[in-house]
Scaffold this active site. Structure first.
Site, mmCIF file in Angstrom:
data_model
loop_
_atom_site.group_PDB
_atom_site.id
_atom_site.type_symbol
_atom_site.label_atom_id
_atom_site.label_comp_id
_atom_site.label_asym_id
_atom_site.label_seq_id
_atom_site.Cartn_x
_atom_site.Cartn_y
_atom_site.Cartn_z
ATOM 1 N N ASP A 90 0.990 -1.121 -0.153
ATOM 2 C CA ASP A 90 -0.478 0.053 0.162
ATOM 3 C C ASP A 90 1.215 1.379 0.299
ATOM 4 O OD1 ASP A 90 0.805 0.278 2.579
ATOM 5 O OD2 ASP A 90 -1.018 -0.305 3.167
ATOM 6 N N GLU A 229 9.588 -3.868 10.791
ATOM 7 C CA GLU A 229 9.669 -2.064 10.328
ATOM 8 C C GLU A 229 9.980 -1.391 12.223
ATOM 9 O OE1 GLU A 229 7.649 1.086 7.800
ATOM 10 O OE2 GLU A 229 6.372 -0.327 8.009
#
Length: 364
Positions: A90, A229
């Site tokens: 995305d 992340e």
């Protein structure tokens, strides 16, 4: 061998001829024997990467390579390079559509990207992101969205962000529906409203423990891998050690099972002001493709402006001299004198440019 022939031959077998009997049974199959009985085969590097392949790499401590792609050309590049996993992220919202966050992109837009990538990448495992707003309401919504990503987008698996109870439940429901799921913890860009922006996670004890516990929870509901992340390397190392599934790091240091970067970031397509604004600190530019693109576009503009492009080499379609004359006559009959003059002048300049020692049309 027909059934009648088999039965006839079976009558001739000795009572204890089990091996002969099973040999005859195999002969009745229309599937090649080595396919059914040959056991597992070595991974062909030209075949699609599967979850089994990723598990093998993980067991053998071979790093897993992941790169994002959003269209046919980028997918072909990943395919050619032998990248293990192609993530249709995305992040397209930012690096392709020019938004400041990943939140605006819709499922329909993501499906367009997924289909384009699926046409271009023949080898990598294809993973599609579930965009914000398409899986949070209920497990039913999550499964429906995941099904569309596979059926309409051509993906092999999906990725979803976060580790809240509702996200864990969504991941569990999707796995139980028969769809492979990649989890994502640490900095989860879809949660920037709660996180207060793109902020690293795991930088204090409570946050670090939460990263590990969330990754473990995603493993327990069946995720085949987890993205870590923007967390400190010791936290990523702890999560990787605690899990039985691969971790994929992005801004999480070198101790993960594999790494992922955004296509535009690692290629250095970041000279555009918007890309420069969203370039993460952890990204290494393995090239400066943006500089090459800018140089090529400037050269193109210059050559079009000064008339040197297109020259004879790039004007390959010819018309014979006799046909030119007939064409001019037809134009004159139609009362198109100006068009006939333009065609005659173009034919003369083309002839001069193509003759030995001839110059370009711009030099006339």
């Amino acid at each position: 061998m027909t059934t009648l022939a088999f039965l006839s031959k079976a009558k001739t077998l000795k009572p204890n001829s089990n091996s002969n009997f099973f040999t005859l049974l195999r002969c009745m199959s229309n599937v090649p024997e080595n396919t059914v009985y040959g056991g597992p085969k070595n991974q062909n590097p030209n075949q699609r990467v599967t979850l089994t392949h990723l598990r093998q790499k993980h067991r053998q401590a071979q790093p897993i390579t992941v790169v994002t792609a959003y269209d046919y050309p980028s997918a072909v590049h990943l395919d050619t390079a032998g990248i293990d996993v192609c993530l249709v992220g995305d992040s397209a919202s930012m690096v392709v559509h020019g938004h400041d966050t990943t939140l605006p992109i819709s499922l329909d837009e993501m499906l367009v990207h997924c289909r384009a990538v699926a046409r271009g990448a023949q080898r990598p495992l294809l993973v599609g992101d579930l965009p914000f707003g398409t899986y949070e309401s209920s497990t039913s919504q999550a499964v429906d969205t995941a099904v569309r990503v596979l059926k309409e987008g051509g993906m092999d698996a999906i990725k979803l962000e976060g580790g809240s109870p509702s996200r864990i439940s969504a991941a569990k429901a999707i796995v139980e529906a028969g769809i492979a799921v990649m989890g994502h913890v640490g900095l989860t860009p879809q949660a920037i409203s709660v996180l207060g922006g793109f902020r690293p996670q795991g930088r204090n004890v409570a946050s670090a423990v939460k990263v590990v516990e969330t990754a473990m929870a995603l493993q327990e509901v069946g995720c085949f891998s987890v993205v870590l992340e923007c967390v400190p390397p010791p936290v990523a190392a702890a999560a990787t050690s605690a899990l039985r599934i691969p971790t994929i790091g992005i801004g999480a240091g070198p101790f993960c099972s594999g790494q992922v970067l955004v296509y535009h970031d690692l290629l250095g397509m970041l000279q555009h002001p918007h890309h420069a604004k969203v370039t993460p600190k952890f990204c290494k530019q393995f090239a400066r493709v943006g500089d090459v693109i800018n140089k090529a576009l400037l050269e193109y503009r210059e050559e079009v402006t000064n008339g040197s492009f297109p020259g004879p080499v790039h004007s390959p379609y010819k018309i014979s001299g006799s046909d030119v004359k007939d064409f001019l006559n037809e134009l004159q009959k139609l009362g198109l004198e100006k068009a006939a003059s333009a065609a005659a002048e173009a034919a003369e300049k083309t002839s001069k440019a193509e003759s030995p020692g001839g110059g370009s049309p711009a030099s006339d």
